[in-house]
Design an enzyme around this catalytic site. Structure first.
Site, mmCIF file in Angstrom:
data_model
loop_
_atom_site.group_PDB
_atom_site.id
_atom_site.type_symbol
_atom_site.label_atom_id
_atom_site.label_comp_id
_atom_site.label_asym_id
_atom_site.label_seq_id
_atom_site.Cartn_x
_atom_site.Cartn_y
_atom_site.Cartn_z
ATOM 1 N N GLU A 107 10.365 3.309 -54.096
ATOM 2 C CA GLU A 107 10.172 4.585 -53.393
ATOM 3 C C GLU A 107 9.312 5.532 -54.216
ATOM 4 O O GLU A 107 8.382 6.169 -53.697
ATOM 5 C CB GLU A 107 11.531 5.229 -53.108
ATOM 6 C CG GLU A 107 11.425 6.592 -52.442
ATOM 7 C CD GLU A 107 12.772 7.274 -52.261
ATOM 8 O OE1 GLU A 107 12.772 8.487 -51.940
ATOM 9 O OE2 GLU A 107 13.819 6.612 -52.463
ATOM 10 N N ARG A 119 -22.717 23.790 -49.388
ATOM 11 C CA ARG A 119 -22.534 25.235 -49.397
ATOM 12 C C ARG A 119 -23.512 25.895 -50.372
ATOM 13 O O ARG A 119 -23.673 25.448 -51.514
ATOM 14 C CB ARG A 119 -21.092 25.558 -49.808
ATOM 15 C CG ARG A 119 -20.778 27.039 -49.966
ATOM 16 C CD ARG A 119 -20.683 27.729 -48.643
ATOM 17 N NE ARG A 119 -20.140 29.072 -48.799
ATOM 18 C CZ ARG A 119 -20.194 30.014 -47.861
ATOM 19 N NH1 ARG A 119 -20.765 29.758 -46.693
ATOM 20 N NH2 ARG A 119 -19.667 31.208 -48.066
#
Length: 383
Positions: free
Chosen positions: A246, A272
């Protein structure tokens, strides 16, 4: 550095998952986030794609693949697109290992074919309102009554809890002993349509908004004894057995999120312009991305080594704790820096970096908090 973890079969699978995300997930993902989960029929599509059955033996309808690498690829491709498969992660990465290891033959024949097809979605309920990392403090009870258990109690923060058809519920079947607070816990695989089983609030989270998280309550729910997973009283032992896998799963997802953040930031700063120059041309931008790329490379190294160790049956709880601790901290730093490079647009949900940012915060909490992991690691090194 050249990555050697995956072969041609893995990369072909990656292309299949990438195409599936582009066709079935990305165009409608905003709708999933607004609803708080994917539509139920999406899980049938995952079943048709075969991803639920990768690690399920062929006799139950799966592919019989034992490697964790395919699950890692799904995590990487979801991060690359800044999306999630909803309850998929709990169904496959959390629940399946319990079913494969502890279900008896009759249970496997009953549960695994619909698990593979998506007809039956599974989740697991451990956490209670007053019990988080301290599983020994669980108060939910299951008392034997003939050929049934009578289940009473409440759970919270249950991922997949709204849409689940079967819920692995951790309950106390006998009191703890003075010598062992963890004794007396068992796991029941509960049909969510059972009388007395109730889904309470769907919890509103700051991130992972396409993954349903719920409160559950049980009021005299009758659970057949044949739906006990494994042996009575050994629940805590079972829970700790799967923690390494997990935690590795969270580490993989965290690494993948950081890697995706760097790619999103690179694309943005190259397009940008500020003061007549691209943002990428500024030295600060180059330095920040260099730092981030280096951290991602280090995280990838520990992830790849940990996956190989898991496949070989050699991943220890301390190894998995280190992987999760390191990768979630890298994720936090890298995603934050990459959002900063977006300026104000990084705070706008229209940009995927914003979703990565809000999704990242829980990684240092669930599956064992960073503080719990540090305790495990310290013990492993003898302090």
């Amino acid at each position: 550095m050249r990555r050697t973890l995956f072969n041609e079969d893995h990369e072909a699978f990656r292309e299949t998952i990438r195409d599936f995300i582009e066709a079935e997930v990305a165009p409608v993902y905003d709708e999933w986030e607004a609803a708080g989960h994917p539509p139920r029929d999406f899980y049938y599509k995952l079943g048709e794609l075969g991803v639920f059955g990768i690690q399920v033996p062929e006799e139950y309808g799966g592919a019989g693949e034992t490697s964790f690498k395919y699950q890692a690829i799904i995590s990487e491709e979801c991060a690359r697109a800044a999306v999630s498969f909803g309850g998929y992660g709990v169904h496959v990465n959390l629940v399946l290992p319990y079913l494969l290891k502890y279900a008896n033959e009759e249970q496997k024949k009953r549960w695994l074919p619909p698990f593979v097809s998506g007809e039956t979605m599974f989740a697991i309920a451990m956490t209670e309102p007053g019990t988080g990392s301290d599983l020994a403090g669980i108060q939910t009870t299951a008392k034997r009554d003939g050929d049934h258990y009578i289940l009473n109690g409440a759970k919270t923060f249950i991922t997949g809890g709204v849409l689940a058809d079967r819920m692995l519920v951790v309950a106390r079947t006998s009191p703890p002993t003075p010598e062992n607070r963890r004794a007396g816990l068992s796991i029941l695989v509960v049909d969510t349509k059972s009388e007395g089983y109730s889904v309470g609030r769907k919890l509103e989270k700051i991130g992972l908004r396409s993954s349903d998280t719920a409160e559950l309550s049980f009021s005299d729910v009758r659970v057949p004894v044949e739906d006990l997973l494994g042996e009575e009283g050994r629940g805590f032992e079972y829970l700790t057995h799967n923690l390494a896998e997990e935690r590795l799963g969270i580490a993989v997802a965290s690494y993948a999120s950081a890697a995706a953040a760097v790619e999103f930031a690179k694309k943005y700063v190259q397009e940008r312009t500020v003061f007549g120059k691209t943002v990428s041309s500024f030295q600060n931008t180059k330095f920040v991305l260099a730092e981030c790329a280096t951290e991602v490379e280090a995280a990838r190294s520990i992830v790849d080594r940990s996956i190989e160790a898991l496949d070989a049956g050699e991943l220890t709880p301390a190894d998995a704790a280190m992987a999760k601790l390191f990768c979630t901290e890298v994720q936090a730093r890298v995603v934050d820096k990459c959002l900063q490079l977006h300026g104000g647009y990084g705070y706008i949900l229209e940009y995927p970096i914003a979703r990565l940012y809000t999704d990242a915060r829980v990684a240092r909490i669930y599956g064992g908090t960073s503080e719990v992991l540090k305790t495990i690691i310290a013990k492993s090194i003898g302090v």
